[in-house]
Write an enzyme that holds these catalytic residues in place. Sequence first.
Site, PDB file in Angstrom:
ATOM      1  N   SER A 185      42.598  46.071  30.803  1.00 51.20           N
ATOM      2  CA  SER A 185      43.019  44.577  30.718  1.00 51.20           C
ATOM      3  C   SER A 185      44.437  44.273  30.304  1.00 51.20           C
ATOM      4  CB  SER A 185      41.961  43.815  29.844  1.00 51.20           C
ATOM      5  OG  SER A 185      42.029  44.204  28.422  1.00 51.20           O
ATOM      6  N   GLU A 202      34.006  52.680  34.445  1.00 50.48           N
ATOM      7  CA  GLU A 202      33.316  51.988  35.080  1.00 50.48           C
ATOM      8  C   GLU A 202      32.436  52.470  36.235  1.00 50.48           C
ATOM      9  OE1 GLU A 202      36.623  48.291  34.316  1.00 50.48           O
ATOM     10  OE2 GLU A 202      35.892  48.615  36.499  1.00 50.48           O
ATOM     11  N   ASP A 244      39.546  52.581  27.491  1.00 54.59           N
ATOM     12  CA  ASP A 244      39.243  52.692  28.777  1.00 54.59           C
ATOM     13  C   ASP A 244      39.903  53.818  29.595  1.00 54.59           C
ATOM     14  OD1 ASP A 244      37.403  50.636  30.143  1.00 54.59           O
ATOM     15  OD2 ASP A 244      39.097  49.242  29.809  1.00 54.59           O
ATOM     16  N   GLU A 285      28.920  43.408  31.980  1.00 54.95           N
ATOM     17  CA  GLU A 285      29.910  42.449  32.487  1.00 54.95           C
ATOM     18  C   GLU A 285      29.301  41.429  33.518  1.00 54.95           C
ATOM     19  OE1 GLU A 285      34.522  41.270  33.194  1.00 54.95           O
ATOM     20  OE2 GLU A 285      33.803  43.588  32.951  1.00 54.95           O
ATOM     21  N   LYS A 327      35.624  54.884  28.078  1.00 55.82           N
ATOM     22  CA  LYS A 327      34.704  53.963  28.893  1.00 55.82           C
ATOM     23  C   LYS A 327      35.172  54.172  30.383  1.00 55.82           C
ATOM     24  CE  LYS A 327      35.486  49.439  29.130  1.00 55.82           C
ATOM     25  NZ  LYS A 327      35.467  49.134  30.410  1.00 55.82           N
TER      26      LYS A 327
END
Length: 263
Positions: free
Chosen positions: A46, A114, A84, A181, A112
Site C-alpha cells: 500500500s 496474495e 508484503d 479482505e 505476505k
Amino acid sequence: MESITISQLKNWKRNKKKFAAITAYDFSFSRLFSNCGIPVILIGDSLGMTIQGHTSTLPVKIEDIAYHTKAVRKGAPNTFLISDLPFMSYYDTKQALKNTAKIIRSGANMIKMEGGKWLIEIVRELSNRLILICGHIGLIPQSFHYLGGYKVQGRKENDANKLIDEALLLEEAGINMLILECIPEKLAKKITESLSIPVIGIGSGKNTDGQILVMHDLLGITEGKTPSFTKNFLLESDSIQKAIQKYIYEVEHSIYPSKKHSF
C-alpha cells in the site's frame, strides 16, 4: 512491550483475544505505534499509493519493501512485522525464495503473499524452509484488474465456497496467518472458525481474530474517498496516540468494525 511471536498470536486465537494491527512505513510512526501497544505491523505494498503517490500497488518493487522494513524494524524492535512481497516478486518458487530472503534480512518476521490455489506449491516450499507466511485472499489488490476493480468478494455461494477451499488449502500448505479482505462478515466468521491459524480481517466484519487498517485511513489523512469499512479514529481523539489507543480498544472489545463497516 515484550517481543511478539507467532506462538503468542496463535495463543491469542485459542484464548479468543482479539488484536489490532496497522500498516507503517517509517521509523517515527512505527515507534509511536509500538509504544501504544500495537502488536502487529504490516509493511504493505500500500506504500505505493500512500507514500509513493501511485494509483495502485503494482509499481512497488522488492527494494521498496526492504527499505521500509528496515526503517520500521528500527522503530519497532519488539513488534511482529509482516512485509508484503509485491507484484510479480513471487511468480515462481525460485523468485519467491530469493525475495523472501531480502525481506527477512531486512527485519521482517513474516512475509505476505496474495493469492489462492496457484500459491500452494510456493507456500509449501517456503514453509519447508521454516519461513513464516501470511496468506491474503478475498480482494487482492495486486489482481484488481482481473477482479474488475476493488469490489467485495465472495458474495455468491460458489465464490464463497472457493474462498473457504483456498483458505483450508493454504493452511494445509503451511501458511501461519491469513488476511481476509473485503468479504462478507458471515463468510469471514466461517473461515476464521475453520482455521487453527490467526485470521486478520480488513473490511470483513468483526469475527476475525484481528483487524488491520492502513494507517492513513485510520488517521484520516488519505487523499480522496476512503473505503466504507475504514474509520477515522483521529476525529474522536485529540492526539495520534489516543487515536491508536482507541483503535486498539475498539478492536479488542469488538466495537470496531461495526455493522456499517461490514458487508
